[in-house]
Scaffold this motif. Structure first.
Motif, PDB file in Angstrom:
ATOM      1  N   ALA A  68       4.093   1.624  -0.910  1.00 57.05           N
ATOM      2  CA  ALA A  68       4.939   1.808  -2.097  1.00 57.05           C
ATOM      3  C   ALA A  68       4.102   2.165  -3.332  1.00 57.05           C
ATOM      4  O   ALA A  68       4.480   3.042  -4.115  1.00 57.05           O
ATOM      5  N   ILE A  69       2.964   1.489  -3.502  1.00 59.59           N
ATOM      6  CA  ILE A  69       2.145   1.779  -4.692  1.00 59.59           C
ATOM      7  C   ILE A  69       1.511   3.165  -4.578  1.00 59.59           C
ATOM      8  O   ILE A  69       1.382   3.880  -5.574  1.00 59.59           O
ATOM      9  N   SER A  70       1.126   3.574  -3.369  1.00 55.98           N
ATOM     10  CA  SER A  70       0.584   4.929  -3.188  1.00 55.98           C
ATOM     11  C   SER A  70       1.585   5.980  -3.643  1.00 55.98           C
ATOM     12  O   SER A  70       1.221   6.940  -4.324  1.00 55.98           O
ATOM     13  N   ILE A 116       0.843  -1.205   0.000  1.00 57.17           N
ATOM     14  CA  ILE A 116       0.000   0.000   0.000  1.00 57.17           C
ATOM     15  C   ILE A 116       0.875   1.250   0.000  1.00 57.17           C
ATOM     16  O   ILE A 116       0.639   2.195  -0.766  1.00 57.17           O
ATOM     17  N   GLU A 167       4.146   5.580  -5.710  1.00 54.73           N
ATOM     18  CA  GLU A 167       4.512   5.489  -7.125  1.00 54.73           C
ATOM     19  C   GLU A 167       3.370   5.924  -8.037  1.00 54.73           C
ATOM     20  O   GLU A 167       3.590   6.648  -9.001  1.00 54.73           O
ATOM     21  N   ARG A 168       2.165   5.489  -7.749  1.00 54.49           N
ATOM     22  CA  ARG A 168       1.060   5.693  -8.691  1.00 54.49           C
ATOM     23  C   ARG A 168       0.094   6.788  -8.272  1.00 54.49           C
ATOM     24  O   ARG A 168      -0.648   7.290  -9.107  1.00 54.49           O
ATOM     25  N   LYS A 169       0.023   7.112  -6.992  1.00 52.80           N
ATOM     26  CA  LYS A 169      -0.919   8.138  -6.548  1.00 52.80           C
ATOM     27  C   LYS A 169      -0.206   9.393  -6.044  1.00 52.80           C
ATOM     28  O   LYS A 169      -0.877  10.318  -5.574  1.00 52.80           O
TER      29      LYS A 169
END
Lengths: 127, 169
Positions: free
Chosen positions: A82-84, A80, A86-88
């Motif tokens: 790391a993806i937040s 959660i 990178e993408r958000k």
């Protein structure tokens, strides 16, 4: 204006009033194209759905793992975070504490932090 | 006695001045209006619609069940996801709307510490790259790896981000 015929003054004055009135109406029509623009910009900029979604993801996490810290729960938490980022474009953190007695129910204190550079959100919620 | 014959001319001059100022203001303020108002409002509506559709798909029928969204992602079901999403999006009282979508799933590859993604729904032929598309996202927590996706870590519970691109064609 003793020697001057002043019958036309009222006509000229009314003409002025009508002209000013027409310009005022034109101004209103001109501005009406802007209606909703700042509202829409505000809605687009404010990450309401992102924050709600993050909260639900954290609640799902607690449903799944309770407050245990093991390799599996740590991996999901890292997902959660790391993806937040990178993408958000959002710096996110959350932690789940031991259950506490809240009005007769055992609830986990959860702290959630969210910051995307424009909007900052911090919450402690019992779940 | 002061001669007041100039009064009417003065009034005319003031009126002309006011009219010229207003004209200049309106002309200048007209130039930048329309594009801004044109794009933001439909974008905002489309984004809200897409978020609501994903929220509906992510809501299970009853407590403890698995939501449709989670099933579609975990089984990598392209047609199921696409039909459900577009079915909700295009629903209207009369006729149907003309929205199109594509979807990606973003996951974390732990051993290389990279964020990777794979396509869940490929865009159809209305996608030219020039559409005014909006992106909506939803977190999905999976019990294991989604089936039929190669190149992932060993199976473990994971959180993935479903990203949907939505446009009107």
């Amino acid at each position: 204006m003793a020697c001057m015929n002043e019958d036309g003054q009222w006509i000229v004055l009314m003409g002025l009033l009508v002209a000013v009135g027409l310009f005022f109406l034109a101004l209103i029509i001109n501005q009406s194209a802007l209606v909703g623009q700042t509202t829409a910009e505000g809605v687009l900029e404010f990450p309401k759905n992102d924050i709600r979604d993050l909260r639900e993801a954290v609640f799902d996490y607690v449903d799944e793992f309770d407050h245990e810290e093991d390799t599996e729960s740590k991996a999901v938490r890292d997902d959660i975070i790391a993806i937040s980022l990178e993408r958000k474009n959002a710096v996110v953190d959350f932690s789940v504490g031991d259950p506490e007695d809240i009005s007769g129910r055992d609830l986990h204190p959860i702290t959630i932090h969210y910051n995307n550079g424009v909007t900052e959100y911090h919450e402690t919620v019992y779940y | 006695m002061v001669n007041d014959r100039g009064q009417l001319y003065t009034m005319e001059g003031v009126a002309a001045g006011v009219i010229m100022l207003l004209t200049a203001y309106i002309v200048v303020s007209t130039t930048s209006v329309y594009t801004a108002g044109d794009t933001h409002i439909p974008d905002m509506q489309l984004e809200q619609l897409g978020s609501d559709v994903l929220a509906m798909m992510d809501t299970p029928d009853t407590k403890g069940e698995v939501s449709d969204l989670e099933i579609f992602v975990s089984t990598n079901n392209e047609t199921g996801f696409k039909n459900a999403f577009l079915g909700y999006c295009n629903a209207k009282a009369i006729g149907a709307d003309n929205l199109h979508m594509s979807a990606n799933v973003t996951y974390r590859h732990a051993s290389s510490n990279e964020i990777r993604d794979y396509p869940l729904v490929e865009p159809d032929n209305t996608w030219t790259g020039r559409e005014s598309a909006v992106r909506v996202t939803r977190w999905v927590e999976l019990e294991g790896n989604p089936s039929g996706v190669s190149g992932m870590d060993p199976s473990r519970p994971r959180a993935v981000l479903v990203e949907v691109l939505l446009w009107r064609a």
